[in-house]
Scaffold this active site. Sequence first.
Site, mmCIF file in Angstrom:
data_model
loop_
_atom_site.group_PDB
_atom_site.id
_atom_site.type_symbol
_atom_site.label_atom_id
_atom_site.label_comp_id
_atom_site.label_asym_id
_atom_site.label_seq_id
_atom_site.Cartn_x
_atom_site.Cartn_y
_atom_site.Cartn_z
ATOM 1 N N LEU A 1 0.794 -1.230 0.000
ATOM 2 C CA LEU A 1 0.000 0.000 0.000
ATOM 3 C C LEU A 1 0.824 1.277 0.000
ATOM 4 O O LEU A 1 0.450 2.272 0.621
ATOM 5 C CB LEU A 1 -0.968 0.007 1.190
ATOM 6 N N ASN B 1 -9.653 3.921 -4.515
ATOM 7 C CA ASN B 1 -9.407 2.780 -3.628
ATOM 8 C C ASN B 1 -8.885 3.296 -2.285
ATOM 9 O O ASN B 1 -8.015 4.163 -2.245
ATOM 10 C CB ASN B 1 -8.393 1.861 -4.318
ATOM 11 N N CYS C 1 -6.477 -6.285 1.234
ATOM 12 C CA CYS C 1 -5.056 -6.282 0.897
ATOM 13 C C CYS C 1 -4.321 -7.288 1.771
ATOM 14 O O CYS C 1 -4.326 -7.172 2.994
ATOM 15 C CB CYS C 1 -4.440 -4.900 1.099
#
Lengths: 312, 312, 256, 256
Positions: free
Chosen positions: B73, B99, B130
Site C-alpha cells: 500500500l 481505492n 489487501c
Amino acid sequence: MSRLSVSLPGLNMKNPILPASGCFGFGKEYAKWYDLSLLGGITIKAATLEGRFGNPTPRVAETESGMLNAIGLQNPGVINILENELPALEPYNIPILANIAGSTEEEYIEVTRQISASPLVSAVELNISCPNVKEGGIQFGTHYKSAADLTRQVKQVSEKPVYVKLSPNVSNIVEMAQAVEAAGADGLSMINTLIGMKLDWRTGKPILANKTGGLSGPAIKPVAIRMIYEVSQKVSLPIIGMGGVSTAEDVLEMMSAGASAVAVGTANFVNPYVCPEIIEKLPDLLDEIGVRNISEMTGRSFRQWKTPLSSR
Amino acid sequence: MSRLSVSLPGLNMKNPILPASGCFGFGKEYAKWYDLSLLGGITIKAATLEGRFGNPTPRVAETESGMLNAIGLQNPGVINILENELPALEPYNIPILANIAGSTEEEYIEVTRQISASPLVSAVELNISCPNVKEGGIQFGTHYKSAADLTRQVKQVSEKPVYVKLSPNVSNIVEMAQAVEAAGADGLSMINTLIGMKLDWRTGKPILANKTGGLSGPAIKPVAIRMIYEVSQKVSLPIIGMGGVSTAEDVLEMMSAGASAVAVGTANFVNPYVCPEIIEKLPDLLDEIGVRNISEMTGRSFRQWKTPLSSR
Amino acid sequence: MKKHLLRITSNTEIARNIFEMKLTGSGVSLMTAPGQFLHVSVGKDSSNLLRRPLSICDVDLDREEATLLYRAQGDGTKQLSQKNNGEMVDVLGPLGNGFNLDTVDQNKNALLIGGGIGVPPLYYLGKQLKSSGVQVTFILGYQSKEDSFYVEKFQEIGETIVTTVDGSQGQKGFVTDAMEPCLEDEPVIYSVGPGVMLKAVEERAGGLDGYLSLEERMGCGIGACFACVCPTETRQSGYVKICSDGPVFKMGEVVL
Amino acid sequence: MKKHLLRITSNTEIARNIFEMKLTGSGVSLMTAPGQFLHVSVGKDSSNLLRRPLSICDVDLDREEATLLYRAQGDGTKQLSQKNNGEMVDVLGPLGNGFNLDTVDQNKNALLIGGGIGVPPLYYLGKQLKSSGVQVTFILGYQSKEDSFYVEKFQEIGETIVTTVDGSQGQKGFVTDAMEPCLEDEPVIYSVGPGVMLKAVEERAGGLDGYLSLEERMGCGIGACFACVCPTETRQSGYVKICSDGPVFKMGEVVL
Ligand SMILES: Cc1cc2nc3c(=O)[nH]c(=O)nc-3n(C[C@H](O)[C@H](O)[C@H](O)COP(=O)(O)OP(=O)(O)OC[C@H]3O[C@@H](n4cnc5c(N)ncnc54)[C@H](O)[C@@H]3O)c2cc1C
Ligand SMILES: Cc1cc2nc3c(=O)[nH]c(=O)nc-3n(C[C@H](O)[C@H](O)[C@H](O)COP(=O)(O)OP(=O)(O)OC[C@H]3O[C@@H](n4cnc5c(N)ncnc54)[C@H](O)[C@@H]3O)c2cc1C
Ligand SMILES: Cc1cc2nc3c(=O)[nH]c(=O)nc-3n(C[C@H](O)[C@H](O)[C@H](O)COP(=O)(O)O)c2cc1C
Ligand SMILES: Cc1cc2nc3c(=O)[nH]c(=O)nc-3n(C[C@H](O)[C@H](O)[C@H](O)COP(=O)(O)O)c2cc1C
Ligand code: FES
Ligand code: FES
C-alpha cells in the site's frame, strides 16, 4: 537408507514422491508406462462405500497453467477396490495411501474401517476437501468443528495412520490444521483444489457440466506453498505437500516450505513419466546445493528465516 | 449511449473497462502511452491517511501465469493524492474510483470522508482485502462482522457510492458479500489477490522480502469467475469483476459470470496498451455472437442455466 | 505405451481453419490400427497444460509418417497450427482402441459416415478396409464447401457422398439425410462425429451392425483420471472410459 | 513511450551462459541514451507474464540495430536464449533515465566499473564518452575467465582492467580491489552491478562524483506499480522508482 528416503507415519518411502489422489487411478494404467516400484508411494483414487458414477461430462476444462476437474469421486466402491484394485499393486512393494471420501460421517467411518484393515494399505488420507460433490467432501473441510469431529471418529476405527487432506478454500488454514491436529490426525495432506469455474464466452455457459470444478496445476502452486509454509510452523504434524508440482525444483521448493513428502497430480497428465523423471533428477539438484539427504530440505525456509518453528 | 456503455452506481462508463487499483498508479504513467479518455474509468492506487513507504523489496515475483506482489500500500497519503494526483486526471473526463485502505476503522473513515468529497471522485472502493499489510486490509476482509461494520461506518461519511472490494481468501464469499450488502454497500469489487508465496529452491528463502504476497494474473481467473458467478446470484449489487483478465474474451466471460464492469490489473504490465486494445476489440466480439449492447452480457451464464437469480 | 517426439514435415491449411500435419519418427511404426488417436502436447511451456486428442488420419509405415487433420479453433489447436516444419511435437500414443476390422468379411460392404472434424480417421480406416477387399462408401458431412476437405482423396478409395448444411457442395442437409439409399445392402457402419450426429446415425441404422467413435474432453488420455466416461448398460461397471475402452464402441454399447 | 516488435538478427552464446542478442527495427532509433533499458517479453504465451529488464549494451543507429547482453539463468532468459534469427521480440522502451553525460567535461577522465551482468551498459556509455573526447578506463569484474565477455571490445575504447574472483583472468579479487590506483586523477565514476558492489564502489570512491545504475525486480517497468522503489534521503517522497526515476542515480542520492 538412501539419500532420497523419507519417513512419515505409516509411510516409509524410498523417495518423497507419490502420485496425488485421483490423478493416477488405482495405478494400473501408469504401470503400462513405467515400473511403479520406482515411486516413493501411491495415493489411490478416493474410495466411497458404494460405487459412484460421478458427475456428468464434460468433467475437465483447461485454464491458464491449470485445469478444472469435476469428476465427482467416481470409483467402484470400497469392496471392489479391496478385491480388484489393491491386489494388483502388491508386487510393487511400495506404501499405499488410501484416499477416503463419503457423504456422511458414517460412510467415512465405514470405509476407513474396511480399507485400513487391508495389509496393502499403509495409511489413509481423509478427503474432506473434494469440491465436486454435493454432500460430504468440502462441507467437512471448511468447518473446523466438523473436520475435527470427523477426524476423531475416523481415528478411532482406523488401523493405520490418518492424514487429513485440507481444502485451500478456507479463510484460515492454520486453524483448520490445528483443529485436526488436536483431533488426533497423524499427518496432513495439502492442498486439494481451489474452487474455480470457466465459461464459454460465446455462449455464456460453464464448460463443466457440474459448472464449478477444482482448480489444480502450476497455477495454484503459490497458494500451496504459502499454506504449507504457514501450517508447518504452527502444527507438529508431517505434511504431504501437493498443488502444482511438476518439476524436481518444485519438489524442493515445497519441501523447503515445510512438506515432508510431495504428491504430484495434474502433471501426470502432461507427462506420464513425470514422477520417475523427478525422482531421477532429485539427486543432481541436491548435489548442486550441497545437501546430502533430502529430508534435510523440510522446512529450510523458516529455519533460515529464524521464524519460530513449533513443528518437527 | 453507445453499445459498450454501462452504468453502475456513481460510475457512468462509456465502456466497461477500467484499470484495477494498484496496477495503474494514479494514471499519469500510462497517460504517456495512450489517451486515458479511451477508458471506461480509472481505479487509482489505494489511499491511506498518511503517506506510506510500503514493504521492503523485492516486492514482486513471477509465478506460472501469474505474479505475486507485496507492495504494501505504498502511496503519498490522501491529502497529497487530492492535491497532486487527482487533478491531473480531470482533463480525461472519466469516472474515477478511489481505492481506500487503512489500519483502523478510523483511518478508513477519515480517508473516505476526505476523498469522497472531491468532485473528481465518482465512487470509492473499500479495500478490505489487501493481503500485504500487517494491520487492516485483509483482517477486515475475512471476518463478516468486521467487514459489515466497516462498510456501515464508511457509508455514513461517504459522499459517493461505496464499492467493497472482497478478498478471495475466505471460506464463504457469498456470506461475505451478503454481509456487506446488508451493511449498505452500493456495489462489490472482486476479487483481490489470493495469498501466495514462492521460495527459491536453491536457498529455501522466500523471493519476496515480505515472504507472502498477493497472487494475480490469468492463474486466478477461474477463482474469480467462480466467485463472481456465485455472488452475483445471491446479492443484488452490481459487481466490478477482476482477476486475471487480459483479453476481450476474458471480459465477456467475466460479464457472463455476473460482472457489470471489468477491471484489468496485472495485464497492464504485460502490455501497457491492453485496456484500449480490449476496448477496441469488444464490438467485434459482440458482433460475432450477435449481441447488441454489452450490458446484456451481465449474468448470461445463469440466465441461460435457469439458476435462480436474485440479483438485478 | 509410449511418448514420442515426432518431427513436423508439413503443416498446411487445406480448408478454412483445417490443417493437415505430417509427423515423422520411429513411433509412427506403432500406429497401425485406424481409429486410434494421439494425445498431442500443444504448448511450449505450461500455460496449455492439457494435451489434445487427435485421430490418426493416415499412416505411411514405410516413410514412418503419420498424418493428422485438425481444426484450428481453440487456443491449443491454433498454437499447433503455427508450428513450423522441423519443429518437434510431443505426443502420447497411439492411444485407445481402433475400429474392429475383423467383423467385416470381404463380401460385405462398409458405410463410413463422418461429420466435420470427425472425418479424418475414416480415411485410414477406409484405406485398410479397401485393401482387405471390402467395398467402401463414404458419407461426409460439412458445414459448407469452404469447410470441406479431403473429398478427392476419399473418392480414390470409394464412392463418396458429400453433404453440406448450406448445400454449397453435394447434397444439402446432414449426413443422416443421405444414409437411406446406402443401407439397402446392409453395410457395416462406421461413424465418427459429434454426439448428436452419432445418435442420429444409430437411430437411422435401424439395427445394422456398426461402430461409433466418441468424443469427450480428456485429462490423462490413458484411463486414469475418469474425465471421459460415458454411461453404458452393457457393462457391469455402468460406464466406459472413452480414452482407453474406446474411442470406438460397438453401436448400442454406450448410451449416447 | 513505445512498444516495439524487433527482429532478432543474431542470438549467440559468447561466454558461459552469456548471450549477445542483436535486434533490429525502427524503434531502435529512439535508443540514444546509454544506461536505459528495454523491458523484454520472454514468453510466447502467458506463463511467463513479467517482462525482463535488460540494459541496452550498444546501438548502431545507421543499421537500426540494438545489442543486448544477457545471462541465461532463470526461466525467462533461458527462453530468450532459445529464440532464433528472424523471430520477433516484443520490447518496451527505451525506458528509464540513462547516464548523464553532460557532467563530464572533455578534460576529465571517466572510470567505468561493472560487475558481471552489470557490464553491458558500460559499453554503449564508454563509446559515447570516448567520442565526446573523454578518456575512459574500465574495471570489469567477473567470476572467472569462463564468465568474462566483451573484454577485447572494451579494450578498443580504453584501458580495461579485469578482475576475477578466482584469479583465472586479470587481477584476482573484486572490482573494488582494483579501484585505488584509478582514483588518483579524480575521475567521474559510473558503475553498474549488484547492490553490494555498488555500495562498496560508493564507499571506495570517497566523495568523488559518480553515477550508479541500480537493479531491482520490476513489475510494470514504467513507474506505475511501485515494485522497484529504493529509499532516498534527498527527495521529499522518501523513495525513488528505479524503473522511471533511474535506473541511474547520482552517487549518494539513494540509500543502498
Ligand atoms: C478421440 C478423439 C479424437 C479426435 N480427433 C480429432 C481430429 O482428428 N481432428 C480434430 O480436429 N479434432 C479431433 N478431436 C477433437 C479435438 O480433440 C478438439 O477439437 C481439440 O482438443 C480442441 O482443442 P483446442 O485447443 O482447439 O480448444 P480449447 O478450447 O483450447 O481446448 C481446451 C480443452 O478442451 C478440450 N476440448 C475442446 N473441444 C474439444 C472436443 N471437441 N473434443 C475433445 N476435447 C475438446 C481440449 O482438448 C482441451 O483440453 C478429437 C477428439 C477426441 C476425443
Ligand atoms: C535496469 C536493469 C537492467 C538490467 N540489465 C541487464 C542486462 O543487461 N543483462 C542481464 O543479463 N541482466 C540485466 N538485468 C538483470 C535481469 O533483469 C535479470 O537477470 C532477469 O530479469 C532475470 O530473469 P530470468 O528469466 O533469468 O529469471 P527468473 O528467475 O525467471 O525471473 C523471475 C522474475 O524475477 C525477475 N528477476 C530475477 N532476477 C532479477 C534481477 N537480478 N534483477 C531484476 N529482476 C530480476 C525477472 O525479471 C522476472 O520478473 C538488469 C536488471 C535491471 C533492473
Ligand atoms: C482429475 C483429478 C481428480 C482428483 N481426484 C481426487 C480425489 O479423488 N481425491 C482427492 O483427495 N483429491 C483429488 N484430486 C486433487 C489432487 O489429489 C490434488 O490435491 C490437486 O490436484 C492438487 O495437486 P496438482 O496441482 O498436482 O494436481 C483430484 C485432482 C484432479 C486433477
Ligand atoms: C502490483 C499490484 C498492486 C496492487 N495494489 C492494490 C491496491 O493498492 N489496492 C487494491 O485494492 N488492490 C490492489 N491490487 C489488486 C488488483 O487491483 C486486483 O484486484 C488483482 O490484481 C486481480 O486482478 P488482476 O489479476 O487483473 O491483476 C494490486 C495488484 C497488483 C498486481
Ligand atoms: S481422459 Fe483420463 S480417463 Fe479418459
Ligand atoms: S517496475 Fe513498476 S514502478 Fe518500477
